[in-house]
Write a protein that holds these residues in place. Structure first.
Motif, PDB file in Angstrom:
ATOM      1  N   ARG A   1       8.571  -6.773  -1.601  1.00 43.99           N
ATOM      2  CA  ARG A   1       8.443  -5.345  -1.950  1.00 43.99           C
ATOM      3  C   ARG A   1       9.695  -4.576  -1.531  1.00 43.99           C
ATOM      4  O   ARG A   1      10.162  -3.701  -2.251  1.00 43.99           O
ATOM      5  CB  ARG A   1       7.187  -4.754  -1.289  1.00 43.99           C
ATOM      6  N   ALA A   2      10.255  -4.921  -0.369  1.00 45.39           N
ATOM      7  CA  ALA A   2      11.489  -4.265   0.088  1.00 45.39           C
ATOM      8  C   ALA A   2      12.623  -4.540  -0.888  1.00 45.39           C
ATOM      9  O   ALA A   2      13.413  -3.646  -1.195  1.00 45.39           O
ATOM     10  CB  ALA A   2      11.855  -4.732   1.491  1.00 45.39           C
ATOM     11  N   GLU A   3      12.703  -5.769  -1.394  1.00 45.92           N
ATOM     12  CA  GLU A   3      13.739  -6.092  -2.386  1.00 45.92           C
ATOM     13  C   GLU A   3      13.555  -5.274  -3.654  1.00 45.92           C
ATOM     14  O   GLU A   3      14.534  -4.783  -4.226  1.00 45.92           O
ATOM     15  CB  GLU A   3      13.704  -7.582  -2.714  1.00 45.92           C
TER      16      GLU A   3
ATOM     17  N   ALA B   1      11.208   0.398   6.355  1.00 45.22           N
ATOM     18  CA  ALA B   1       9.882   0.274   6.973  1.00 45.22           C
ATOM     19  C   ALA B   1       9.223  -1.040   6.563  1.00 45.22           C
ATOM     20  O   ALA B   1       8.630  -1.737   7.398  1.00 45.22           O
ATOM     21  CB  ALA B   1       9.000   1.462   6.586  1.00 45.22           C
ATOM     22  N   PHE B   2       9.349  -1.412   5.290  1.00 44.30           N
ATOM     23  CA  PHE B   2       8.792  -2.675   4.815  1.00 44.30           C
ATOM     24  C   PHE B   2       9.498  -3.852   5.490  1.00 44.30           C
ATOM     25  O   PHE B   2       8.845  -4.817   5.900  1.00 44.30           O
ATOM     26  CB  PHE B   2       8.930  -2.788   3.290  1.00 44.30           C
ATOM     27  N   GLN B   3      10.813  -3.775   5.605  1.00 48.64           N
ATOM     28  CA  GLN B   3      11.570  -4.849   6.253  1.00 48.64           C
ATOM     29  C   GLN B   3      11.188  -4.982   7.725  1.00 48.64           C
ATOM     30  O   GLN B   3      11.024  -6.099   8.229  1.00 48.64           O
ATOM     31  CB  GLN B   3      13.074  -4.594   6.127  1.00 48.64           C
ATOM     32  N   ASP B   4      11.037  -3.865   8.399  1.00 49.04           N
ATOM     33  CA  ASP B   4      10.653  -3.894   9.817  1.00 49.04           C
ATOM     34  C   ASP B   4       9.273  -4.517   9.992  1.00 49.04           C
ATOM     35  O   ASP B   4       9.072  -5.346  10.892  1.00 49.04           O
ATOM     36  CB  ASP B   4      10.670  -2.487  10.415  1.00 49.04           C
ATOM     37  N   LEU B   5       8.327  -4.116   9.156  1.00 50.19           N
ATOM     38  CA  LEU B   5       6.985  -4.664   9.270  1.00 50.19           C
ATOM     39  C   LEU B   5       6.984  -6.159   8.950  1.00 50.19           C
ATOM     40  O   LEU B   5       6.276  -6.933   9.597  1.00 50.19           O
ATOM     41  CB  LEU B   5       6.000  -3.902   8.381  1.00 50.19           C
TER      42      LEU B   5
END
Length: 135
Positions: free
Chosen positions: A22-24, A81-85
């Motif tokens: 999703r981050a990509e 935020a997605f990458q961190d999670l």
């Protein structure tokens, strides 16, 4: 829920993979919008050179560019935020390896609750939601 620890570790890794994907996607959307902004800026420059009297129209379009830039910034923040999670899920997967299933499950529930993980998954039910539904 009667999952094994290995299944719970796999769940965490799957969640991380979904979040990374999703981050990509968000990053690609932001890149497309940046390309659009670049094209718009070039068009505005050309119009300004060709017809300086169009400054009022160009100022209006400049406001539109600022809105697009704000959207890009929001997308970048969301992507981060997605990458961190995703990274946190991978850390959790490593942490719960070898733990008993009940302990692993409790750690996942706490983790997802603290990070509001369900908000990141529109079409997927999290362990937190499943446990809440089961009561």
């Amino acid at each position: 829920m009667t999952e094994t620890t290995d299944e719970l570790v796999d769940y965490c890794k799957t969640q991380a993979g979904l979040l990374s994907g999703r981050a990509e996607t968000i990053g690609a959307e932001a890149d497309e919008l940046l390309d659009e902004i670049d094209e718009d800026i070039e068009d505005l420059r050309e119009r300004l050179e060709d017809a300086p009297e169009d400054i009022g129209d160009i100022e209006t379009e400049g406001d539109s560019l600022e809105e697009k830039q704000a959207i890009v910034e929001a997308k970048r923040a969301r992507m981060a935020a997605f990458q961190d999670l995703a990274a946190d899920y991978l850390d959790l997967a490593a942490d719960i390896e070898g733990a008993d299933p009940e302990s692993a499950l409790a750690r996942i529930v706490d983790f997802e609750s603290e990070r509001d993980a369900p908000a990141y998954f529109d079409e997927r039910t999290t362990v937190l939601e499943t446990v809440a539904e089961d009561g």
